[in-house]
Scaffold this motif. Structure first.
Motif, PDB file in Angstrom:
ATOM      1  N   GLY A 189       0.774  -1.232   0.000  1.00 58.84           N
ATOM      2  CA  GLY A 189       0.000   0.000   0.000  1.00 58.84           C
ATOM      3  C   GLY A 189       0.806   1.282   0.000  1.00 58.84           C
ATOM      4  N   ILE A 190       2.133   1.203  -0.080  1.00 57.78           N
ATOM      5  CA  ILE A 190       2.922   2.432  -0.150  1.00 57.78           C
ATOM      6  C   ILE A 190       2.686   3.096  -1.503  1.00 57.78           C
ATOM      7  N   VAL A 191       2.390   4.400  -1.467  1.00 56.22           N
ATOM      8  CA  VAL A 191       2.207   5.172  -2.700  1.00 56.22           C
ATOM      9  C   VAL A 191       3.559   5.778  -3.069  1.00 56.22           C
ATOM     10  N   PRO A 192       4.199   5.282  -4.116  1.00 60.96           N
ATOM     11  CA  PRO A 192       5.577   5.705  -4.422  1.00 60.96           C
ATOM     12  C   PRO A 192       5.690   7.198  -4.700  1.00 60.96           C
ATOM     13  N   ILE A 193       6.784   7.769  -4.252  1.00 56.17           N
ATOM     14  CA  ILE A 193       7.058   9.167  -4.562  1.00 56.17           C
ATOM     15  C   ILE A 193       7.227   9.303  -6.075  1.00 56.17           C
ATOM     16  N   ASN A 194       6.808  10.437  -6.592  1.00 55.00           N
ATOM     17  CA  ASN A 194       6.941  10.678  -8.032  1.00 55.00           C
ATOM     18  C   ASN A 194       7.164  12.169  -8.251  1.00 55.00           C
ATOM     19  N   ASP A 195       7.268  12.569  -9.516  1.00 57.42           N
ATOM     20  CA  ASP A 195       7.568  13.967  -9.812  1.00 57.42           C
ATOM     21  C   ASP A 195       6.476  14.906  -9.321  1.00 57.42           C
ATOM     22  N   LYS A 196       5.224  14.459  -9.361  1.00 56.47           N
ATOM     23  CA  LYS A 196       4.135  15.314  -8.881  1.00 56.47           C
ATOM     24  C   LYS A 196       4.258  15.550  -7.384  1.00 56.47           C
ATOM     25  N   VAL A 197       4.583  14.514  -6.635  1.00 48.47           N
ATOM     26  CA  VAL A 197       4.759  14.660  -5.184  1.00 48.47           C
ATOM     27  C   VAL A 197       5.922  15.610  -4.892  1.00 48.47           C
ATOM     28  N   ARG A 198       7.023  15.452  -5.616  1.00 51.38           N
ATOM     29  CA  ARG A 198       8.177  16.332  -5.410  1.00 51.38           C
ATOM     30  C   ARG A 198       7.813  17.780  -5.720  1.00 51.38           C
ATOM     31  N   ALA A 199       7.036  17.983  -6.774  1.00 55.20           N
ATOM     32  CA  ALA A 199       6.601  19.344  -7.119  1.00 55.20           C
ATOM     33  C   ALA A 199       5.685  19.907  -6.041  1.00 55.20           C
ATOM     34  N   ASN A 200       4.790  19.080  -5.515  1.00 57.68           N
ATOM     35  CA  ASN A 200       3.909  19.522  -4.429  1.00 57.68           C
ATOM     36  C   ASN A 200       4.715  19.952  -3.211  1.00 57.68           C
ATOM     37  N   ALA A 201       5.749  19.180  -2.886  1.00 60.46           N
ATOM     38  CA  ALA A 201       6.587  19.511  -1.729  1.00 60.46           C
ATOM     39  C   ALA A 201       7.321  20.833  -1.956  1.00 60.46           C
ATOM     40  N   ARG A 202       7.824  21.042  -3.170  1.00 54.03           N
ATOM     41  CA  ARG A 202       8.511  22.308  -3.466  1.00 54.03           C
ATOM     42  C   ARG A 202       7.553  23.491  -3.319  1.00 54.03           C
ATOM     43  N   LYS A 203       6.331  23.332  -3.822  1.00 53.69           N
ATOM     44  CA  LYS A 203       5.343  24.408  -3.709  1.00 53.69           C
ATOM     45  C   LYS A 203       5.014  24.714  -2.253  1.00 53.69           C
ATOM     46  N   ARG A 204       4.929  23.679  -1.446  1.00 52.92           N
ATOM     47  CA  ARG A 204       4.633  23.886  -0.036  1.00 52.92           C
ATOM     48  C   ARG A 204       5.761  24.653   0.646  1.00 52.92           C
ATOM     49  N   ARG A 205       6.992  24.298   0.355  1.00 50.24           N
ATOM     50  CA  ARG A 205       8.133  25.006   0.951  1.00 50.24           C
ATOM     51  C   ARG A 205       8.120  26.483   0.555  1.00 50.24           C
ATOM     52  N   VAL A 206       7.834  26.737  -0.722  1.00 49.58           N
ATOM     53  CA  VAL A 206       7.772  28.118  -1.194  1.00 49.58           C
ATOM     54  C   VAL A 206       6.644  28.869  -0.485  1.00 49.58           C
ATOM     55  N   ALA A 207       5.487  28.223  -0.341  1.00 51.90           N
ATOM     56  CA  ALA A 207       4.339  28.874   0.306  1.00 51.90           C
ATOM     57  C   ALA A 207       4.622  29.170   1.774  1.00 51.90           C
ATOM     58  N   ILE A 208       5.249  28.240   2.479  1.00 51.37           N
ATOM     59  CA  ILE A 208       5.569  28.464   3.894  1.00 51.37           C
ATOM     60  C   ILE A 208       6.542  29.626   4.033  1.00 51.37           C
ATOM     61  N   THR A 209       7.573  29.647   3.184  1.00 54.39           N
ATOM     62  CA  THR A 209       8.545  30.742   3.217  1.00 54.39           C
ATOM     63  C   THR A 209       7.869  32.079   2.966  1.00 54.39           C
ATOM     64  N   ARG A 210       7.000  32.104   1.951  1.00 51.75           N
ATOM     65  CA  ARG A 210       6.283  33.341   1.610  1.00 51.75           C
ATOM     66  C   ARG A 210       5.403  33.811   2.757  1.00 51.75           C
ATOM     67  N   ASP A 211       4.672  32.877   3.358  1.00 52.99           N
ATOM     68  CA  ASP A 211       3.752  33.267   4.425  1.00 52.99           C
ATOM     69  C   ASP A 211       4.496  33.730   5.676  1.00 52.99           C
ATOM     70  N   LEU A 212       5.618  33.102   5.975  1.00 55.56           N
ATOM     71  CA  LEU A 212       6.402  33.554   7.126  1.00 55.56           C
ATOM     72  C   LEU A 212       6.818  35.015   6.957  1.00 55.56           C
ATOM     73  N   GLU A 213       7.053  35.405   5.712  1.00 50.30           N
ATOM     74  CA  GLU A 213       7.504  36.769   5.450  1.00 50.30           C
ATOM     75  C   GLU A 213       6.347  37.751   5.273  1.00 50.30           C
ATOM     76  N   ASN A 214       5.259  37.295   4.644  1.00 52.01           N
ATOM     77  CA  ASN A 214       4.254  38.252   4.174  1.00 52.01           C
ATOM     78  C   ASN A 214       2.842  38.071   4.703  1.00 52.01           C
TER      79      ASN A 214
END
Length: 235
Positions: A189-214
């Motif tokens: 039942g493990i859902v393998p990591i893929n490019d979409k998951v990696r992109a989602n993680a990058r977007k989340r990091r960017v959003a957290i950084t942005r919100d901490l600042e703005n």
């Protein structure tokens, strides 16, 4: 539930969960352990830029009440970490693994009210909705999930309110065979990591950084920073 247990034993229940549960890839957990550190169960909800409190107005009485977080952002975290959408998982439920157990649902669940653990993907498993009832009321099933998750992700929740539950146990004969190898990352039942998951993680990091600042005045900056520090996440 007691009626069901007269007709189906714990081993059979565990086997059903073993065959149907969906887990985040351990690599995804290492990539981003907590996805929405700004949210926690029963936390206040605000508009997009965290400047205005969101409210509900009763159409009949006109009474106004503040909106609070239920399980929405945990569900969203699990979906993004699996690269799926809510529409793609009808009749499936996000189940928190670590929490203050209370089948009567009277005690406050301080674990999922903690920003470090609410959207932690090692603290969640996706289950067919009917099976969630077993994890809600059967401590031995919850203990099995915690053992499997701990082995799979190499992490066990250390919230202090869990200490009285440290003795929770189960019959080892009931433990699913495939979960005995969870430390190798091979449970079903493990859902393998893929490019979409990696992109989602990058977007989340960017959003957290942005919100901490703005983000607006109500953005819980210190709690977000504390959660990031706990998980050693460097944005």
């Amino acid at each position: 539930m007691l009626v069901l247990k007269r007709h189906i034993d714990t081993r059979s229940i565990a086997a059903l969960i073993e065959r149907t549960a969906r887990w985040v890839d351990p690599e995804t957990f290492r990539l981003l352990p907590v996805w929405f550190p700004e949210f926690a169960r029963r936390g206040a909800l605000y508009n997009a830029n965290w400047s205005i409190r969101r409210q509900n107005t009763n159409r009949q009485s006109g009474d106004v009440t503040d909106k609070i977080e239920g399980n929405t952002q945990a569900n969203k975290a699990l979906c993004e970490a699996m690269g799926i959408t809510l529409k793609e998982r009808p009749h499936w439920t996000c189940c928190h693994i670590w929490g203050v157990d209370d089948p009567s649902f009277v005690k406050a669940n301080s674990v999922v009210q903690d920003h470090r653990f609410f959207s932690c993907v090692a603290n969640m498993v996706l289950l067919p909705t009917p099976l969630k009832a077993f994890t809600d009321v059967m401590p031995e099933v919850k203990a099995m999930l915690r053992r499997c998750s701990g082995d799979l992700f190499g992490w066990s929740c250390d919230h202090p309110d869990l200490l009285p539950q440290a003795g929770d146990a189960f019959d080892s004969a009931d433990y699913p065979e495939s979960w005995r190898h969870a430390a190798s990352g091979t449970v079903p039942g493990i859902v393998p990591i893929n490019d979409k998951v990696r992109a989602n993680a990058r977007k989340r990091r960017v959003a957290i950084t942005r919100d901490l600042e703005n983000a607006g005045e109500f953005y819980p900056r210190q709690k977000v920073r504390d959660a990031l520090a706990y998980w050693k996440i460097v944005l």
